[in-house]
Write an enzyme that holds these catalytic residues in place. Structure first.
Site, PDB file in Angstrom:
ATOM      1  N   THR A  30       0.591  -1.044  -0.090  1.00 58.84           N
ATOM      2  CA  THR A  30      -0.275   0.006   0.153  1.00 58.84           C
ATOM      3  C   THR A  30       0.769   1.289  -0.469  1.00 58.84           C
ATOM      4  O   THR A  30       0.117   2.148  -0.607  1.00 58.84           O
ATOM      5  CB  THR A  30      -1.548   0.075   0.900  1.00 58.84           C
ATOM      6  OG1 THR A  30      -0.535  -0.693   2.398  1.00 58.84           O
ATOM      7  CG2 THR A  30      -2.280  -0.843   1.283  1.00 58.84           C
ATOM      8  N   HIS A 125       0.350 -16.604  -5.410  1.00 55.68           N
ATOM      9  CA  HIS A 125      -1.645 -16.155  -6.840  1.00 55.68           C
ATOM     10  C   HIS A 125      -1.432 -15.740  -7.649  1.00 55.68           C
ATOM     11  O   HIS A 125      -1.681 -14.741  -8.542  1.00 55.68           O
ATOM     12  CB  HIS A 125      -2.487 -14.750  -5.748  1.00 55.68           C
ATOM     13  CG  HIS A 125      -3.059 -15.364  -4.507  1.00 55.68           C
ATOM     14  ND1 HIS A 125      -3.824 -14.555  -3.991  1.00 55.68           N
ATOM     15  CD2 HIS A 125      -3.722 -16.208  -4.240  1.00 55.68           C
ATOM     16  CE1 HIS A 125      -4.593 -15.455  -2.582  1.00 55.68           C
ATOM     17  NE2 HIS A 125      -3.916 -16.450  -2.828  1.00 55.68           N
ATOM     18  N   CYS A 161      -4.788 -19.738 -29.869  1.00 56.88           N
ATOM     19  CA  CYS A 161      -6.133 -20.490 -30.212  1.00 56.88           C
ATOM     20  C   CYS A 161      -7.769 -19.897 -30.391  1.00 56.88           C
ATOM     21  O   CYS A 161      -8.514 -20.349 -29.949  1.00 56.88           O
ATOM     22  CB  CYS A 161      -6.540 -21.346 -29.522  1.00 56.88           C
ATOM     23  SG  CYS A 161      -6.961 -21.082 -27.409  1.00 56.88           S
TER      24      CYS A 161
END
Ligand code: NAD
Length: 250
Positions: A30, A125, A161
């Site tokens: 932050t 993550h 694709c």
């Protein structure tokens, strides 16, 4: 700043530990200008509706959501962000030889930019610096997709694709990479001290790593401005700003 006594205790614990693993969240970034989700200035605190932008089924199911996400990605403060004192303090702890790994929920790459060895940073993550095709798995530099968005493609499909392209980050409803989670668990079970910094510890399985470390015998130190569900398992809890707390600890 925290009570001098609590800081002194946490410092003793950190100084006495030989195998520390840091578990970091959005709160360490932050001060670098990247808002967290749930803090007082968090993205979701200010705009609860933004939560769907981090949800996999909303992303897959709605072109409109994907277009919003690409616009937000272009403007993401992470592109211009620089590491702050909290990242530098952890890099310093690593140089002292006692920090074995940083398990981070962050996607912003700021630990590595502060000098933490990339092989010691476990990005639970994922990373915002790559894209991945949800269809064929093709992985590329995010820059390429952002250039396409800037050139007018509002929802750029996979060039191989035609599938849905997404940042290489984990959204809610999306499984973590099994190998990455395995590494994180190994680190959690091997450490003698887990140093939590800037996470509300509400996102699983990331948060569960703290319980795993504690039940394997590690001391837990929590540095976070607001309460976490693991505070009662911690030997010390520091509420002060991370830009002051982490440098003071290391
Ligand atoms: P969170 O928003 O749930 O919690 C962040 C915590 O940090 C809050 O409890 C807040 O009080 C605390 N905090 C914020 N600034 C602080 C400061 N300067 N000093 C002390 N405490 C401070 O974040 P989370 O637990 O990491 O989980 C959110 C999810 O969002 C994660 O999955 C993560 O991947 C993602 N995320 C990442 C980034 C990033 O990469 N920088 C930013 C936002 C969200």
């Amino acid at each position: 700043m925290d009570s001098a006594e609590e800081l002194r205790r946490a410092r003793e614990l950190v100084t006495g530990a030989g195998h520390i693993v840091a578990m970091t969240g959005a709160g360490v970034s932050t001060d670098s200008g990247i808002p967290d989700f749930r803090g007082p200035n968090g993205v979701w605190t200010k705009n609860p509706g933004a939560e769907r932008m981090s949800n996999l089924s909303a992303y897959v199911g709605s072109r409109q959501v994907r277009e919003e996400v690409w616009q937000a990605r272009v403007r993401h403060p992470g592109w211009a962000a620089r590491p702050n004192a909290a990242h530098h303090a952890l890099a310093e702890l690593e140089r002292s030889g006692r920090l074995a790994a940083i398990v981070t929920q962050n996607i912003d790459g700021l630990h590595q930019r502060a000098g933490s060895a990339p092989e010691r940073v476990v990005e639970l993550h994922g990373t915002m610096f790559d894209t991945v095709c949800l269809g064929c798995g093709d992985r590329r530099d995010m820059r390429e997709a952002l250039d396409r968005v800037a050139a007018g493609e509002t929802d750029p499909p996979c060039l191989l694709c035609g599938g849905i392209l997404k940042s290489a980050t984990i959204s809610f409803g999306q499984a973590l990479d099994a190998k990455v989670l395995h590494r994180a668990k190994e680190h959690a079970q091997a450490c003698d001290l887990m140093l939590v910094a800037g996470s509300s510890l509400t996102v699983h399985p990331a948060a569960g790593l703290v319980g795993l470390a504690a039940s394997a015998g590690a001391t837990v130190v929590v540095c976070n401005a607001s309460e976490t569900p693991y505070d009662d398992q911690a030997a010390a809890v520091l509420r002060g700003p991370l830009g002051e707390v982490l440098p003071a600890l290391v």
